[in-house]
Design a protein around this motif. Structure first.
Motif, mmCIF file in Angstrom:
data_model
loop_
_atom_site.group_PDB
_atom_site.id
_atom_site.type_symbol
_atom_site.label_atom_id
_atom_site.label_comp_id
_atom_site.label_asym_id
_atom_site.label_seq_id
_atom_site.Cartn_x
_atom_site.Cartn_y
_atom_site.Cartn_z
ATOM 1 N N LYS A 80 55.942 6.944 91.168
ATOM 2 C CA LYS A 80 55.440 5.742 90.506
ATOM 3 C C LYS A 80 56.499 4.646 90.466
ATOM 4 C CE LYS A 80 51.840 7.818 87.624
ATOM 5 N NZ LYS A 80 51.346 8.037 86.240
ATOM 6 N N VAL A 81 57.757 5.051 90.358
ATOM 7 C CA VAL A 81 58.850 4.072 90.354
ATOM 8 C C VAL A 81 58.985 3.449 91.742
ATOM 9 C CG1 VAL A 81 61.319 3.742 89.996
ATOM 10 C CG2 VAL A 81 60.041 5.268 88.490
ATOM 11 N N LYS A 82 58.829 4.266 92.785
ATOM 12 C CA LYS A 82 58.859 3.714 94.148
ATOM 13 C C LYS A 82 57.788 2.643 94.320
ATOM 14 C CE LYS A 82 60.431 7.876 96.605
ATOM 15 N NZ LYS A 82 60.066 8.849 97.646
ATOM 16 N N GLU A 83 56.586 2.949 93.838
ATOM 17 C CA GLU A 83 55.493 1.975 93.942
ATOM 18 C C GLU A 83 55.864 0.664 93.256
ATOM 19 O OE1 GLU A 83 51.813 3.509 92.513
ATOM 20 O OE2 GLU A 83 51.887 5.312 93.767
ATOM 21 N N GLU A 84 56.474 0.782 92.068
ATOM 22 C CA GLU A 84 56.846 -0.413 91.324
ATOM 23 C C GLU A 84 57.946 -1.187 92.036
ATOM 24 O OE1 GLU A 84 57.763 -1.711 86.689
ATOM 25 O OE2 GLU A 84 57.510 0.408 87.219
ATOM 26 N N LEU A 85 58.921 -0.468 92.594
ATOM 27 C CA LEU A 85 59.992 -1.134 93.341
ATOM 28 C C LEU A 85 59.433 -1.872 94.558
ATOM 29 C CD1 LEU A 85 62.784 1.621 93.250
ATOM 30 C CD2 LEU A 85 62.699 -0.489 91.904
ATOM 31 N N ARG A 86 58.516 -1.225 95.263
ATOM 32 C CA ARG A 86 57.922 -1.880 96.432
ATOM 33 C C ARG A 86 57.125 -3.118 96.017
ATOM 34 N NH1 ARG A 86 56.973 3.627 98.012
ATOM 35 N NH2 ARG A 86 54.760 3.486 97.445
ATOM 36 N N ALA A 87 56.393 -3.001 94.907
ATOM 37 C CA ALA A 87 55.603 -4.138 94.430
ATOM 38 C C ALA A 87 56.491 -5.327 94.090
ATOM 39 C CB ALA A 87 54.772 -3.727 93.222
ATOM 40 N N LYS A 88 57.709 -5.047 93.643
ATOM 41 C CA LYS A 88 58.641 -6.104 93.271
ATOM 42 C C LYS A 88 59.555 -6.510 94.428
ATOM 43 C CE LYS A 88 58.707 -4.727 88.379
ATOM 44 N NZ LYS A 88 58.060 -5.945 87.878
ATOM 45 N N GLY A 89 59.379 -5.846 95.572
ATOM 46 C CA GLY A 89 60.185 -6.191 96.746
ATOM 47 C C GLY A 89 61.630 -5.741 96.660
ATOM 48 N N ILE A 90 61.914 -4.698 95.874
ATOM 49 C CA ILE A 90 63.282 -4.209 95.697
ATOM 50 C C ILE A 90 63.554 -3.093 96.710
ATOM 51 C CG2 ILE A 90 64.908 -3.107 94.115
ATOM 52 C CD1 ILE A 90 63.273 -4.365 91.817
ATOM 53 N N ALA A 91 64.559 -3.282 97.552
ATOM 54 C CA ALA A 91 64.907 -2.288 98.563
ATOM 55 C C ALA A 91 65.490 -1.040 97.913
ATOM 56 C CB ALA A 91 65.913 -2.881 99.553
ATOM 57 N N GLY A 97 66.810 10.043 102.842
ATOM 58 C CA GLY A 97 66.530 9.093 103.903
ATOM 59 C C GLY A 97 65.289 8.249 103.697
ATOM 60 N N ASN A 98 64.461 8.577 102.703
ATOM 61 C CA ASN A 98 63.316 7.727 102.407
ATOM 62 C C ASN A 98 63.804 6.315 102.065
ATOM 63 O OD1 ASN A 98 61.331 9.657 102.816
ATOM 64 N ND2 ASN A 98 61.391 10.359 100.702
ATOM 65 N N THR A 99 63.151 5.303 102.653
ATOM 66 C CA THR A 99 63.677 3.934 102.608
ATOM 67 C C THR A 99 62.558 2.916 102.441
ATOM 68 O OG1 THR A 99 65.314 4.646 104.261
ATOM 69 C CG2 THR A 99 65.155 2.289 103.837
ATOM 70 N N PHE A 100 62.882 1.832 101.751
ATOM 71 C CA PHE A 100 62.001 0.673 101.729
ATOM 72 C C PHE A 100 62.863 -0.584 101.824
ATOM 73 C CE2 PHE A 100 60.106 -2.859 99.311
ATOM 74 C CZ PHE A 100 58.959 -3.055 100.050
#
Length: 323
Positions: A80-91, A97-100
């Motif tokens: 859920k934190v990953k989803e929130e980080l992606r929504a906010k555009g935070i790399a 190795g999982n990356t955004f």
């Protein structure tokens, strides 16, 4: 230990993507990374975390705005934190190795790797139920680390044998350096505070819950016996800052059910307005609230814009001067 985590993350990133990553500098925060394959001059200011919980996202968003190209590297980031980080555009980059990464014409998203086996430190006594009680005292009173161990055990109400185990755990994790046989100095106390909040939520807090209660009237009219029962969470935050209108009420207490009913007219009820937790520290008789660090932790764990703003106020006024 944090640098080892970073190198594991970068090695796994290269294995998956084939891209080199250059560590350009040690500042600001935890360093600056450059990924040449993404374009000349593309770099990221990096912050290293063991794991990321929802209450930490606001600070990461602040850092992202502060530094522009910002990346958080962690052992583990909850879905859920990953989803929130992606929504906010935070790399972000996990050690597996999982990356955004998303900016202008760059988009890189990897979420196929299993959680790294490095995510948990085993056997560190500083972050057990007993260790967290000692750490609350030491976060409030950093000079007490150099007290005789018997005196520190007395102040924290734990067994004497637990103190050297906690100290050893703090040394292992790099939060404590030993100058000589009698003297220690602290390192990274803000990071230690962040970790305390996380471990408190998962290790200590579940063991403290007693019961829920209902009551009639306004919570501010309840006169507590301060050395036995105090406000925590949102009501404590309101007392400390006059900035938050409480919606969720918490007390910490040494009193049993009968005394809570008799002294404060509380009524046991499964979905009652007040959550009662065991008081696990020696309370200052002059103060009507739990220690500010505990109030700060509860606000962050509960989340929400107003709670996070209030937590920042409490940190700046009550906690930072002691770190």
């Amino acid at each position: 230990m944090k640098q080892e985590m970073l190198h594991i993350a970068l090695d796994n990133f290269k294995k998956i993507t084939g891209m080199d990553v250059l560590l350009k500098d040690n500042t600001p925060l935890d360093g600056v990374l450059e990924i040449p394959a993404l374009g000349n001059g593309v770099h990221y200011v990096v912050e290293l975390k063991q794991e990321i919980r929802p209450h930490q996202v606001q600070q990461l968003e602040y850092n992202s705005k502060e530094y522009g190209n910002f990346m958080v590297v962690a052992n583990q980031i909850f879905p859920k934190v990953k989803e929130e980080l992606r929504a906010k555009g935070i790399a972000y980059l996990e050690t597996n190795g999982n990356t955004f990464i998303k900016q202008e014409n760059i988009f890189l998203f990897i979420d196929t790797q299993k959680t790294s086996i490095q995510t948990k430190e085993k056997g560190n006594r500083a972050f057990t139920k007993t260790g967290l009680k000692v750490l609350l005292h030491l976060l409030n009173n950093k000079e007490d680390i150099n007290l005789p161990q018997r005196e520190l055990a007395k102040l924290t109400k734990v067994g004497l044998g637990s103190i050297p185990q906690v100290i050893e755990g703090l040394k292992e994790t790099g939060y404590l350096l030993q100058l000589n046989n009698k003297t220690y100095v602290w390192e990274n106390r803000k990071e230690l505070l962040d970790r305390w909040v996380i471990e408190y939520d998962t290790v200590l807090k579940p063991k403290l819950k007693k019961e829920r209660y209902d009551f009639q009237g306004n919570w501010e009219d309840i006169v507590l016996v301060k050395e036995l029962t105090v406000w925590g969470g949102e009501p404590a935050a309101d007392i400390l800052t006059n900035y938050l209108r409480p919606e969720k009420l918490i007390i910490y207490t040494k009193e049993n059910r009968l005394n809570l009913m008799k002294n404060y007219r509380l009524i046991p009820k499964a979905n009652g307005q007040i959550e009662a937790y065991e008081m696990f520290w020696e309370q200052d008789k002059q103060k009507p609230t739990a220690p500010p660090i505990l109030v700060y932790a509860e606000l962050l764990l509960e989340g929400g814009k107003r709670n996070n703003e209030t937590a920042t106020k409490i940190f700046n006024e009550y906690i930072q001067p002691k770190l």
